[in-house]
Design a protein around this motif. Structure first.
Motif, mmCIF file in Angstrom:
data_model
loop_
_atom_site.group_PDB
_atom_site.id
_atom_site.type_symbol
_atom_site.label_atom_id
_atom_site.label_comp_id
_atom_site.label_asym_id
_atom_site.label_seq_id
_atom_site.Cartn_x
_atom_site.Cartn_y
_atom_site.Cartn_z
ATOM 1 N N ILE A 91 -11.109 -11.597 0.313
ATOM 2 C CA ILE A 91 -10.405 -12.801 0.763
ATOM 3 C C ILE A 91 -8.984 -12.831 0.205
ATOM 4 C CG2 ILE A 91 -10.365 -15.324 0.602
ATOM 5 C CD1 ILE A 91 -13.450 -15.216 0.578
ATOM 6 N N VAL A 92 -8.844 -12.501 -1.070
ATOM 7 C CA VAL A 92 -7.516 -12.484 -1.698
ATOM 8 C C VAL A 92 -6.606 -11.472 -1.012
ATOM 9 C CG1 VAL A 92 -6.257 -11.932 -3.815
ATOM 10 C CG2 VAL A 92 -8.335 -13.319 -3.929
ATOM 11 N N ILE A 93 -7.128 -10.257 -0.825
ATOM 12 C CA ILE A 93 -6.322 -9.217 -0.173
ATOM 13 C C ILE A 93 -5.996 -9.620 1.261
ATOM 14 C CG2 ILE A 93 -6.294 -6.815 0.603
ATOM 15 C CD1 ILE A 93 -5.993 -7.149 -2.416
ATOM 16 N N GLY A 94 -6.934 -10.256 1.936
ATOM 17 C CA GLY A 94 -6.682 -10.707 3.301
ATOM 18 C C GLY A 94 -5.533 -11.699 3.362
ATOM 19 N N LEU A 95 -5.524 -12.645 2.448
ATOM 20 C CA LEU A 95 -4.446 -13.637 2.428
ATOM 21 C C LEU A 95 -3.105 -12.991 2.055
ATOM 22 C CD1 LEU A 95 -6.316 -16.616 0.703
ATOM 23 C CD2 LEU A 95 -5.701 -16.386 3.125
ATOM 24 N N LEU A 96 -3.135 -12.088 1.071
ATOM 25 C CA LEU A 96 -1.901 -11.430 0.653
ATOM 26 C C LEU A 96 -1.395 -10.427 1.694
ATOM 27 C CD1 LEU A 96 -2.645 -10.773 -3.142
ATOM 28 C CD2 LEU A 96 -1.138 -12.518 -2.156
ATOM 29 N N SER A 97 -2.248 -10.073 2.642
ATOM 30 C CA SER A 97 -1.863 -9.103 3.669
ATOM 31 C C SER A 97 -1.053 -9.725 4.798
ATOM 32 C CB SER A 97 -3.100 -8.431 4.262
ATOM 33 O OG SER A 97 -3.782 -7.653 3.298
ATOM 34 N N ILE A 98 -0.973 -11.042 4.830
ATOM 35 C CA ILE A 98 -0.307 -11.693 5.958
ATOM 36 C C ILE A 98 1.159 -11.282 6.042
ATOM 37 C CG2 ILE A 98 0.406 -13.916 6.911
ATOM 38 C CD1 ILE A 98 -2.176 -15.109 5.723
ATOM 39 N N ARG A 99 1.883 -11.368 4.941
ATOM 40 C CA ARG A 99 3.311 -11.016 4.966
ATOM 41 C C ARG A 99 3.529 -9.531 5.244
ATOM 42 N NH1 ARG A 99 6.385 -13.304 -0.100
ATOM 43 N NH2 ARG A 99 8.154 -12.471 1.082
ATOM 44 N N PRO A 100 2.789 -8.606 4.588
ATOM 45 C CA PRO A 100 2.949 -7.192 4.949
ATOM 46 C C PRO A 100 2.622 -6.905 6.409
ATOM 47 C CG PRO A 100 1.862 -7.387 2.823
ATOM 48 C CD PRO A 100 1.940 -8.771 3.391
ATOM 49 N N ALA A 101 1.612 -7.591 6.961
ATOM 50 C CA ALA A 101 1.265 -7.374 8.374
ATOM 51 C C ALA A 101 2.384 -7.866 9.281
ATOM 52 C CB ALA A 101 -0.048 -8.079 8.706
ATOM 53 N N ILE A 102 2.952 -9.025 8.957
ATOM 54 C CA ILE A 102 4.093 -9.527 9.734
ATOM 55 C C ILE A 102 5.263 -8.553 9.636
ATOM 56 C CG2 ILE A 102 5.818 -11.364 9.846
ATOM 57 C CD1 ILE A 102 3.618 -13.315 8.966
ATOM 58 N N ASN A 103 5.462 -7.982 8.454
ATOM 59 C CA ASN A 103 6.542 -7.009 8.273
ATOM 60 C C ASN A 103 6.350 -5.789 9.167
ATOM 61 O OD1 ASN A 103 8.857 -5.769 6.627
ATOM 62 N ND2 ASN A 103 7.210 -4.298 6.281
ATOM 63 N N LEU A 104 5.090 -5.342 9.314
ATOM 64 C CA LEU A 104 4.818 -4.192 10.182
ATOM 65 C C LEU A 104 5.287 -4.453 11.612
ATOM 66 C CD1 LEU A 104 1.249 -2.909 9.223
ATOM 67 C CD2 LEU A 104 3.400 -1.687 8.966
ATOM 68 N N LEU A 105 5.096 -5.681 12.065
ATOM 69 C CA LEU A 105 5.415 -6.017 13.451
ATOM 70 C C LEU A 105 6.874 -6.415 13.639
ATOM 71 C CD1 LEU A 105 2.224 -8.146 14.229
ATOM 72 C CD2 LEU A 105 2.599 -5.709 14.682
ATOM 73 N N SER A 106 7.584 -6.573 12.543
ATOM 74 C CA SER A 106 8.960 -7.056 12.627
ATOM 75 C C SER A 106 9.927 -5.940 13.010
ATOM 76 C CB SER A 106 9.390 -7.652 11.285
ATOM 77 O OG SER A 106 10.778 -7.941 11.283
ATOM 78 N N PRO A 107 10.890 -6.210 13.898
ATOM 79 C CA PRO A 107 11.918 -5.210 14.198
ATOM 80 C C PRO A 107 12.816 -4.931 13.000
ATOM 81 C CG PRO A 107 12.434 -7.308 15.249
ATOM 82 C CD PRO A 107 11.050 -7.437 14.701
ATOM 83 N N ARG A 108 12.775 -5.816 11.998
ATOM 84 C CA ARG A 108 13.531 -5.601 10.761
ATOM 85 C C ARG A 108 12.620 -5.130 9.638
ATOM 86 N NH1 ARG A 108 17.605 -10.880 10.584
ATOM 87 N NH2 ARG A 108 18.645 -10.473 12.591
ATOM 88 N N GLN A 109 11.671 -4.329 9.987
ATOM 89 C CA GLN A 109 10.690 -3.816 9.032
ATOM 90 C C GLN A 109 11.356 -3.213 7.808
ATOM 91 O OE1 GLN A 109 8.531 -0.490 10.596
ATOM 92 N NE2 GLN A 109 7.208 -0.252 8.811
ATOM 93 N N ILE A 110 10.865 -3.586 6.629
ATOM 94 C CA ILE A 110 11.312 -2.979 5.388
ATOM 95 C C ILE A 110 10.178 -2.124 4.842
ATOM 96 C CG2 ILE A 110 12.994 -4.752 4.802
ATOM 97 C CD1 ILE A 110 10.892 -6.068 3.046
#
Length: 527
Positions: A340-359
């Motif tokens: 559950i913790v990793i799932g919640l913390l994964s939200i921002r990295p997952a959004i980053n994957l989909l972002s055209p400004r991926q870091i």
């Protein structure tokens, strides 16, 4: 999860089917668990930790020790000032070195980490030992500054954190009676998905030569530290090099989507990723990155896979442990909480994957629990190298007898073959590769390095392959920027490299150079 699936994943051998029983072996293959997978993950992780701590033991003092190129006390002072207090700095960058950052503390923690890692390599691990390794290495990463600013550092902390929960709390045996929690296996698959898919997207978004399949025309020559086979790879036919790019896309863009599929697809995906990492390992020196990346890919392979390739004695030990498995509700409850913790913390990295400004290679939490990864989003088309040169002459012109400081990994001498360094890492060489594409203003510690070489500082000189002046401080040191390229194999001169001079990167300086001394004082590096 249905009861039948849970039993298949965690208790693949029915009670009463002991080791050596043919029915037991068949059942293990058709309804596999992850006892051997856990064994392989922990042993390989122990190896990576051992290498990482050995690198720290050998290099941390010359780099960030009390007399290092970027002393840790100055860094912690700046962090404290930036965040307002020591406590706030600790919460942002947790590290044991906030409590003591003496040279002795570095060595004690480094050797402790190495010994614990060797214990894990030997087959003895539990949650306490894995947690200690995680805390120890994170402590180095968070004070390591640019020397520890690579993606594989936070990748190791993330991988090491997950490994804590594969193990029982106290039982150190290679095959404890408690099954590896299946949810942690899933988290390892989520990690390899993000690593590979993120690396693919950063390439496709970052550089057209990955999209037109010409990236490998340049990659083997211009990578940070080429290896013994890099020149061979570089001169392969362009058709083969294009095929290599398409294999890269297969492993990074396609295979990750199958790591959550049923067994056959998942096994194929895992094998493709592992073979891809092996290929990269052979073609260059990327520290322990490739070995580390194999670890979460192992979670794609279950005991049915390992039963066919590992020694039978090892397989039977895993079967015996499985046959007498004891269900651990605390382990499974903990695994659910961590998921559950990793799932919640994964939200921002997952959004980053989909972002055209991926870091890439960025942590989103102070403990580096879930990060974003990527490498070589752009590939340089020429290789630049800064070579430090010294002279005993009372002359700073090109007519003087300048001797180069030979790096341990980066090319300097034209007849010097590229060495095999990985999975070890030469942190100075890596930073000098970055510096060659920039200026001294962006890498001010290079002036501190020059000062130390002018005084024949033992630790600084030890970062190079040898001392060109045999213990005598040179009169002047300068830095020259060269363009290097592979010499074709079989050339009459027997050269490995060819080069041309581009510019003076740092002008000649002496030990009493006022500009140099004033700069060091301004930076807090008091001569």
């Amino acid at each position: 999860m249905q009861l039948e699936q849970y039993q298949e994943e965690h208790y693949p051998i029915a009670p009463g089917n002991g080791p050596g029983n043919e029915e037991s072996v068949e059942h293990n293959i058709t309804n596999p668990g992850y006892w051997l997978t856990r064994f392989m993950i922990l042993r390989l992780l122990g190896l990576v930790y051992a290498i990482a701590f050995l690198v720290a033991i050998n290099q941390v003092l010359p780099l960030i020790g009390s007399h290092g190129l970027t002393p840790v006390n100055l860094y912690l002072d700046r962090v404290t000032a930036a965040y307002g207090s020591v406590a706030a700095g600790f919460l942002r960058l947790p590290s044991l070195f906030w409590f003591s950052h003496s040279d002795a503390a570095f060595m004690i923690l480094g050797w402790t980490g190495l010994l614990l890692a060797l214990l894990v390599m030997a087959g003895y691990a539990n949650a306490i030992i894995m947690a200690m390794l995680w805390v120890l290495y994170m402590s180095f990463v968070h004070v390591g500054q640019e020397w520890y600013g690579y993606g594989w550092e936070i990748q190791l902390t993330e991988t090491g954190f997950l490994a804590i929960f594969l193990c029982p709390l106290l039982d150190m045996r290679p095959f404890p009676k408690r099954a590896p929690p299946f949810l942690i296996i899933i988290l390892f698959r989520w990690l390899i998905f993000r690593i590979m898919f993120g690396a693919s997207l950063i390439k496709l978004r970052g550089d057209a030569i990955w999209r037109n399949a010409t990236a490998l025309y340049y990659q083997f020559e211009t990578q940070p530290i080429p290896g013994p086979l890099s020149r061979w790879f570089h001169f392969l036919p362009h058709t083969w090099l294009k095929a290599g790019v398409w294999f890269n896309h297969l492993a990074e863009l396609v295979a990750p989507w199958f790591v959550f599929w049923p067994r056959l697809a998942r096994h194929i995906a895992g094998v493709v990723i592992i073979l891809f990492q092996l290929n990269i390992f052979l073609s260059g020196n990327l520290s322990f990155l490739n070995v580390l990346t194999v670890i979460p890919a192992l979670a794609c392979l279950d005991d049915g896979f390992w039963s066919r390739i590992l020694p039978r004695q090892l397989v039977e030990k895993a079967q015996e442990a499985s046959a007498h498995a004891i269900e651990s509700k605390p382990m499974h409850t903990t695994a659910m909480v961590i998921t559950i913790v990793i799932g919640l913390l994964s939200i921002r990295p997952a959004i980053n994957l989909l972002s055209p400004r991926q870091i890439m290679n960025t942590s989103f939490d102070p403990l580096d629990l879930v990060n974003t990864y990527g490498a070589f989003g752009t590939v340089g088309k020429e290789r630049l190298n800064v070579v430090l040169e010294g002279t005993m002459d009372n002359d700073t012109s090109d007519a003087a007898h300048w001797k180069p400081y030979i790096y341990k990994g980066l090319p300097v001498l034209l007849d010097q073959p590229s060495p095999q360094i990985a999975p070890y890492q030469l942190r100075l060489d890596w930073q000098m590769w970055f510096a060659s594409m920039s200026t001294p203003n962006e890498y001010p510690w290079t002036l501190h390095l020059v000062y130390k070489l002018l005084h024949n500082d033992r630790d600084a000189v030890g970062l190079f392959a040898k001392d060109p002046f045999n213990g005598t401080p040179p009169r002047y040191i300068r830095a020259i920027l060269y363009r290097y390229a592979f010499a074709p194999p079989g050339n009459p001169q027997g050269l490995w490299w060819k080069r041309e001079r581009i510019d003076t990167w740092l002008p000649p300086m002496s030990a009493n150079d006022k500009i140099l001394l004033d700069f060091l004082k301004a930076e807090g590096w008091n001569p």
